[in-house]
Design a protein around this motif. Structure first.
Motif, PDB file in Angstrom:
ATOM      1  N   THR A   1       5.278  -8.457   4.618  1.00  0.00           N
ATOM      2  CA  THR A   1       3.669  -8.201   4.902  1.00  0.00           C
ATOM      3  C   THR A   1       2.743  -7.936   3.745  1.00  0.00           C
ATOM      4  N   SER A   2       3.389  -7.538   3.023  1.00  0.00           N
ATOM      5  CA  SER A   2       2.734  -6.726   1.658  1.00  0.00           C
ATOM      6  C   SER A   2       3.052  -7.715   0.564  1.00  0.00           C
ATOM      7  N   ILE A   3       4.085  -7.884   0.438  1.00  0.00           N
ATOM      8  CA  ILE A   3       4.443  -9.169  -1.263  1.00  0.00           C
ATOM      9  C   ILE A   3       4.447 -10.153   0.044  1.00  0.00           C
TER      10      ILE A   3
ATOM     11  N   SER B   1      14.050  -2.920  -4.057  1.00  0.00           N
ATOM     12  CA  SER B   1      14.510  -2.797  -3.067  1.00  0.00           C
ATOM     13  C   SER B   1      14.056  -1.442  -2.039  1.00  0.00           C
ATOM     14  N   PRO B   2      12.787  -2.175  -1.563  1.00  0.00           N
ATOM     15  CA  PRO B   2      12.348  -1.217  -0.312  1.00  0.00           C
ATOM     16  C   PRO B   2      13.389  -1.048   0.901  1.00  0.00           C
ATOM     17  N   PHE B   3      14.424  -1.479   0.773  1.00  0.00           N
ATOM     18  CA  PHE B   3      15.849  -0.989   1.947  1.00  0.00           C
ATOM     19  C   PHE B   3      16.919   0.058   1.234  1.00  0.00           C
TER      20      PHE B   3
ATOM     21  N   PRO C   1       8.450  -2.377  -4.498  1.00  0.00           N
ATOM     22  CA  PRO C   1       9.311  -1.767  -3.585  1.00  0.00           C
ATOM     23  C   PRO C   1       8.335  -1.877  -1.856  1.00  0.00           C
ATOM     24  N   SER C   2       7.852  -2.729  -1.722  1.00  0.00           N
ATOM     25  CA  SER C   2       6.788  -2.580  -1.361  1.00  0.00           C
ATOM     26  C   SER C   2       7.588  -4.189   0.380  1.00  0.00           C
ATOM     27  N   ASN C   3       7.067  -4.019   1.739  1.00  0.00           N
ATOM     28  CA  ASN C   3       7.208  -4.704   2.323  1.00  0.00           C
ATOM     29  C   ASN C   3       7.682  -6.150   2.089  1.00  0.00           C
ATOM     30  N   PRO C   4       8.804  -6.951   2.385  1.00  0.00           N
ATOM     31  CA  PRO C   4       9.014  -7.560   1.287  1.00  0.00           C
ATOM     32  C   PRO C   4       8.235  -9.272   2.669  1.00  0.00           C
TER      33      PRO C   4
ATOM     34  N   ASP D   1      19.059   4.570  -8.508  1.00  0.00           N
ATOM     35  CA  ASP D   1      18.573   5.761  -7.525  1.00  0.00           C
ATOM     36  C   ASP D   1      17.378   5.110  -7.566  1.00  0.00           C
ATOM     37  N   ILE D   2      16.821   4.783  -5.898  1.00  0.00           N
ATOM     38  CA  ILE D   2      15.385   3.470  -5.729  1.00  0.00           C
ATOM     39  C   ILE D   2      14.622   4.758  -5.242  1.00  0.00           C
ATOM     40  N   LYS D   3      15.436   6.498  -4.934  1.00  0.00           N
ATOM     41  CA  LYS D   3      14.779   6.655  -3.837  1.00  0.00           C
ATOM     42  C   LYS D   3      13.007   7.523  -4.267  1.00  0.00           C
ATOM     43  N   ILE D   4      12.381   7.556  -4.033  1.00  0.00           N
ATOM     44  CA  ILE D   4      11.000   8.262  -5.064  1.00  0.00           C
ATOM     45  C   ILE D   4       9.995   9.435  -3.917  1.00  0.00           C
ATOM     46  N   ARG D   5      11.019  10.183  -4.337  1.00  0.00           N
ATOM     47  CA  ARG D   5      10.240  11.829  -3.662  1.00  0.00           C
ATOM     48  C   ARG D   5       9.322  12.392  -4.323  1.00  0.00           C
TER      49      ARG D   5
ATOM     50  N   GLY E   1       0.850  -1.605   0.174  1.00  0.00           N
ATOM     51  CA  GLY E   1       0.051  -0.325  -0.455  1.00  0.00           C
ATOM     52  C   GLY E   1       0.670   1.022  -0.105  1.00  0.00           C
ATOM     53  N   THR E   2       1.953   1.352  -0.105  1.00  0.00           N
ATOM     54  CA  THR E   2       2.907   2.505   0.247  1.00  0.00           C
ATOM     55  C   THR E   2       3.596   2.693  -0.931  1.00  0.00           C
ATOM     56  N   GLY E   3       4.849   1.438  -0.862  1.00  0.00           N
ATOM     57  CA  GLY E   3       6.103   1.721  -2.054  1.00  0.00           C
ATOM     58  C   GLY E   3       5.743   1.824  -3.866  1.00  0.00           C
TER      59      GLY E   3
ATOM     60  N   PRO F   1      14.645   0.446   6.002  1.00  0.00           N
ATOM     61  CA  PRO F   1      13.948   0.281   4.937  1.00  0.00           C
ATOM     62  C   PRO F   1      13.303   1.587   5.016  1.00  0.00           C
ATOM     63  N   PHE F   2      12.939   2.490   3.797  1.00  0.00           N
ATOM     64  CA  PHE F   2      12.799   4.271   4.166  1.00  0.00           C
ATOM     65  C   PHE F   2      11.864   4.413   4.713  1.00  0.00           C
ATOM     66  N   SER F   3      10.262   3.510   5.435  1.00  0.00           N
ATOM     67  CA  SER F   3      10.070   3.731   6.189  1.00  0.00           C
ATOM     68  C   SER F   3       9.276   1.936   6.569  1.00  0.00           C
TER      69      SER F   3
END
Ligand code: GDP
Length: 297
Positions: A195-197, A219-221, A190-193, A277-281, A8-10, A226-228
């Motif tokens: 609980t999400s995936i 990667s979500p890390f 890039p979701s939580n491996p 660059d995997i940061k999504i600002r 639901g986020t990444g 993790p980013f969040s």
């Protein structure tokens, strides 16, 4: 065709850019965090994906509708009903729409496809299953539903284990099967491996179908963080390192390519690791990362 697997986020953050450059994709979404609140079924991850594709997601929080009000939520509170989750007035209309269809006997998949139509979304958003699946977090303070752990307890309790109730018997809907079968590739956003995936690939048939496809994960890390969110705690509890290396291990036998942040590259015996660059600002970042993924595919 491409199939995304999403929480639901990444992944919604990535989809906000991906939809601008590529139209032909479906999204299979985690349902293990769904809950009934005030008589309606809330599917937090499905709602975030729908609002993202409809262009109305609140991009500050990555849940709910931009500019929503919370009058009903607070009126209920003053009447003595604490919903736990913050539910916006417009968001609640989505939950009522869905729940009415479920009460009439439609499946969650049918109700979700009706929502896609109502929100004029070109892509199909597909629940991973119509069966009941629910993530329980086992903590040092006892067992709790994912929403209680994350939203009410703010992710504070120490995590001992994660259990996904109902996953052993869960079957993907025909729509989910069709989406993967028709796709030449799948993207694990890039979701939580855990609980999400984890719940999506925990469905045996989905895992089998993915094994024959080209699969790329983001990667979500970043480094060992993790980013969040609580992904690090969950990875550690299940014995995986909270890092891109841990993500590669978690998705072993499924992914062909793992996209990690610049400087996070490593040698893997199970997949190709690509740095970018995997940061999504913002949407520009999401588009840039989406282009890289499409080139890799
Ligand atoms: P949830 O359903 O709300 O838990 O959301 P997801 O599982 O879809 O997304 C949560 C994950 O998104 C976290 O593990 C974050 O590390 C990851 N995430 C958040 N922002 C970014 C970002 O800008 N880039 C990347 N690569 N991952 C992100």
């Amino acid at each position: 065709m491409i199939t995304f697997l999403s929480g639901g986020t990444g992944t919604p953050k990535l989809l906000a850019g991906f939809k601008e450059i590529h139209e032909s994709f479906s999204v299979i979404v985690n349902t293990a965090e769904d809950v009934w609140v005030s008589g309606n079924k809330i599917c937090p991850d499905i709602d975030s994906v729908i609002y993202t594709l409809a262009g109305i997601i609140d991009e500050e929080k990555w849940w709910g509708v931009r500019g929503d009000t919370f009058k009903t939520h607070f009126r209920l509170k003053s009447l003595g009903i604490d919903e736990g989750l913050m539910i916006g007035d417009l968001d609640r209309a989505t939950h009522i729409f869905r729940s009415e269809l479920l009460r009439k006997g439609l499946s969650l998949t049918e109700a979700t496809l009706r929502l896609c139509k109502a929100f004029e979304i070109r892509q199909k958003v597909i629940p991973m299953t119509d069966d009941e699946v629910s993530t329980k977090v086992i903590t040092s303070e006892g067992e709790m539903h994912f929403q209680e752990f994350w939203v009410i307890r703010k992710g504070e309790p120490e995590v001992v284990d994660v259990r996904i109730d109902g996953i052993g018997n869960a079957k993907p809907s025909d729509e989910a099967i069709k989406a993967i079968e028709m796709s030449e590739a799948a993207i694990i956003g890039p979701s939580n491996p855990v609980t999400s995936i984890g719940p999506i690939i925990g469905i045996r048939r989905i895992r089998e179908l993915l094994t024959g496809k080209k699969v790329i994960a983001v990667s979500p890390f970043i480094g060992d963080r993790p980013f969040s969110g609580p992904a690090g705690k969950f990875m550690r509890a299940l014995g995986f390192s909270p890092s891109p290396e841990g993500v590669a291990e978690f998705y072993r036998d499924i992914i062909d390519i793992l996209v990690v942040h610049n400087g996070d590259g490593f040698e893997s015996d199970s997949c190709r690791v690509v740095e970018t660059d995997i940061k999504i600002r913002n949407k520009k970042d999401a588009e840039r990362l989406s282009k890289t993924i499409l080139e890799l595919l």
